[in-house]
Design an enzyme around this catalytic site. Sequence first.
Site, mmCIF file in Angstrom:
data_model
loop_
_atom_site.group_PDB
_atom_site.id
_atom_site.type_symbol
_atom_site.label_atom_id
_atom_site.label_comp_id
_atom_site.label_asym_id
_atom_site.label_seq_id
_atom_site.Cartn_x
_atom_site.Cartn_y
_atom_site.Cartn_z
ATOM 1 C CG ASP A 101 71.929 29.800 36.968
ATOM 2 O OD1 ASP A 101 72.035 28.679 37.492
ATOM 3 O OD2 ASP A 101 71.199 30.699 37.420
ATOM 4 C CG HIS A 295 76.251 26.080 38.158
ATOM 5 N ND1 HIS A 295 75.305 25.593 37.275
ATOM 6 C CD2 HIS A 295 75.828 27.331 38.501
ATOM 7 C CE1 HIS A 295 74.346 26.498 37.112
ATOM 8 N NE2 HIS A 295 74.650 27.558 37.848
#
Length: 318
Positions: A101, A295
């Site tokens: 991320d 994610h």
Amino acid sequence: MPAIKHRTVETNGIHLHLSEAGEGPLVLLLHGWPESGYSWRHQLPALAAAGYHAVAPDVRGYGRSDKPGAVEAYSMKNLLADYTGLLDALGEKTAVVVGHDWGAAMAWNSAALHPERYRAVVGMSVPHLGRTPMPPTQLFKHIFGEKWFYILYFQEPGVAEAELEADIPRTMRTILAGVPGFDTTSDVVRARKRGDRFLTGLDAPRTLPSWLTEDDLAYVVKELEGSGFRGGLNRYRNMDRDWEELPELATVKIEQPALFIIGEKDPARAMAPVDLMKPLVPNLQEVLVIPGAGHWVQQERAAEVNAALLDFLKKLPA
């Protein structure tokens, strides 16, 4: 498996809390938003068992690391200086840098701007896209127009903090186990209008996915109750500053060996096309798309991510 140890080190004028395990070549693990070094809990012992010194700092603003007050303290230049300073504090000339991320952006930029310190790079979820053709917030306004977009919502200091900190257990349960407000593929998020918030229309699921225990969630919640969300959100508030301060990202290439890992269902796939990365990372050895993963890939599919990391590390020049 090797135990995870904790300590605090001074670097770049601040103190970073480290989770670490093992001895050997250094592997630096950088987390994203809104997490901490705890997000690498499955990688630290696996890397240590394979003969590496795995170190996962709480990024400034998170966990038990320092939390400077100024927005500009969270610029990319400051963050990258934290990590080169950390290498110095650990007595290491080089490391392999791994990020997820926002940590991926930090990892890619570390490799691009400090190639003498990072011998290889692994990014997860967020590909390296260099420098946008205009300041990022201008680009987002051009793309989204009157539509709601979470990065633009995050720009005004205090607004997102008030929302996300009002009920941190619900916030984190929604972000980690439900539909997060950054999922632009979600119908609920896509239907938003100006004035809506990050959690508008989203439910906190009662049941957690198999990769996230109630104890894991409680640990993350406790850390964020201590740190708040301000430091992490200030990262988003520096995107235009980064654009001004780091023009070299428009042309510099990452020449080191590189690996990219992403979950098949990661909403980042819709926002940042991986193919755009390939000319900027000519030694990209593999793009690994993990079927069914979302994610939070290094937590959701720890065994597969660990196997990919170790295979990549094993092939690096000595």
